[in-house]
Motif scaffolding. Sequence first.
Motif, PDB file in Angstrom:
ATOM      1  N   ASP A  34     -17.968  65.947 -30.969  1.00 14.85           N
ATOM      2  CA  ASP A  34     -16.679  65.261 -30.958  1.00 14.85           C
ATOM      3  C   ASP A  34     -16.652  64.003 -31.824  1.00 14.85           C
ATOM      4  N   VAL A  35     -17.768  63.678 -32.466  1.00 21.07           N
ATOM      5  CA  VAL A  35     -17.809  62.484 -33.322  1.00 21.07           C
ATOM      6  C   VAL A  35     -17.897  62.930 -34.782  1.00 21.07           C
ATOM      7  N   PRO A  36     -17.550  62.058 -35.724  1.00 26.47           N
ATOM      8  CA  PRO A  36     -17.540  62.447 -37.145  1.00 26.47           C
ATOM      9  C   PRO A  36     -18.921  62.832 -37.665  1.00 26.47           C
ATOM     10  N   LYS A  37     -18.910  63.760 -38.614  1.00 23.92           N
ATOM     11  CA  LYS A  37     -20.131  64.128 -39.316  1.00 23.92           C
ATOM     12  C   LYS A  37     -20.199  63.337 -40.622  1.00 23.92           C
ATOM     13  N   VAL A  38     -21.376  62.786 -40.912  1.00 28.34           N
ATOM     14  CA  VAL A  38     -21.583  62.060 -42.158  1.00 28.34           C
ATOM     15  C   VAL A  38     -22.388  62.941 -43.105  1.00 28.34           C
ATOM     16  N   GLU A  39     -21.873  63.129 -44.307  1.00 29.44           N
ATOM     17  CA  GLU A  39     -22.567  63.952 -45.298  1.00 29.44           C
ATOM     18  C   GLU A  39     -22.977  63.147 -46.518  1.00 29.44           C
ATOM     19  N   TYR A  40     -22.162  62.159 -46.891  1.00 31.08           N
ATOM     20  CA  TYR A  40     -22.467  61.373 -48.089  1.00 31.08           C
ATOM     21  C   TYR A  40     -22.577  59.907 -47.691  1.00 31.08           C
ATOM     22  N   ASP A  41     -21.758  59.034 -48.267  1.00 29.51           N
ATOM     23  CA  ASP A  41     -21.873  57.608 -47.933  1.00 29.51           C
ATOM     24  C   ASP A  41     -20.641  57.090 -47.200  1.00 29.51           C
ATOM     25  N   GLU A  42     -19.912  57.994 -46.554  1.00 29.17           N
ATOM     26  CA  GLU A  42     -18.702  57.579 -45.858  1.00 29.17           C
ATOM     27  C   GLU A  42     -19.010  56.698 -44.628  1.00 29.17           C
ATOM     28  N   THR A  43     -18.042  55.857 -44.279  1.00 32.33           N
ATOM     29  CA  THR A  43     -18.145  55.056 -43.056  1.00 32.33           C
ATOM     30  C   THR A  43     -17.248  55.658 -41.998  1.00 32.33           C
ATOM     31  N   VAL A  44     -17.593  55.423 -40.741  1.00 28.25           N
ATOM     32  CA  VAL A  44     -16.777  55.941 -39.631  1.00 28.25           C
ATOM     33  C   VAL A  44     -16.417  54.799 -38.697  1.00 28.25           C
TER      34      VAL A  44
END
Length: 315
Positions: free
Chosen positions: A305-315
């Motif tokens: 249910d939480v965001p997946k990080v693949e590159y350098d994105e912030t959440v």
Amino acid sequence: MTQTTNAELLDRPLQLALRLDSPLTGDVQNDRHMMVYSLFGLSKDKAESLPTYDDGKVRIEVRAPKNVGVATIWDKAVLLYAISLLREKMDSGKGPSKLGELHFTTSDLQRIVGKTAGGSAYDKIEGALERLQGTQIKTNLETGGEGESGAFSWISDYKLLYQRKKDGERAVRGLKLTLSGWVTRAALGHNLLSYDDQYFALKPVEKRLYEIARAHLARGHAFWMALEPLRKRVGSDNDLRKFKNALGPVLAADRIPGYGVRIVETAEYKETMKARGAVQGRVLNAELPVLFWKKDQGQPENWIDVPKVEYDETV
């Protein structure tokens, strides 16, 4: 600076102090990109290069002469101090006359990053500076809105002022270095993040996990990343199985300040995916989620249910 002036500085500590940029009074800071990606060796063993990082968007190559070795995560402490000091001086309107050039005491550096026991302090500092200058980084990462085509070093030059003690050992009295243009732009950019005071007491992998968590959790409270991309971000040169096995005790120790981290094992992964109606097949270790969360907000009930990080994105 003439030899006479050097001698005067060494003989008169107050004069030396008047010309220093130290002490650092604020937080230790670093550019966010330098926290997201692995740019330093995790071992004190001398290495000519680090594994090339390439996720399709960012590419990083790090190499150094064989007799010098790439800069390590312990050497990175010197760079963090210098970046923090430069930013603090610029923000206060007391920046150095030559941009990127700093002059400080090693005692203040050690106050911030912690004193290493054993051996000659002079030799350790000189070794770190030699590796920071000798390491060559080639990357498409930008700092301060600008990039570079070619390679750069962490620092362009350095000088150590020392005093010879009665026993023949050299005692460092002052350190002068010039940060490279890439690092200077990072220090003066808009992507600096502060570090927790406990950071310098962490072990290498713990440091990397802390930096990754800090860099990605800007507004949200949790994210997950697959195990294989995490291995590359941490900078481990172990194969995936060894990395996973080594990560277990690190996560069990729970020493990462402000953040919790855990691996979602195969059984839980399958159960979650089945409940969501996903078609089940073989689950590879590389695909296993690693969940990061802010401790003060509690662990999420379900990793999916939480965001997946693949590159350098912030959440």
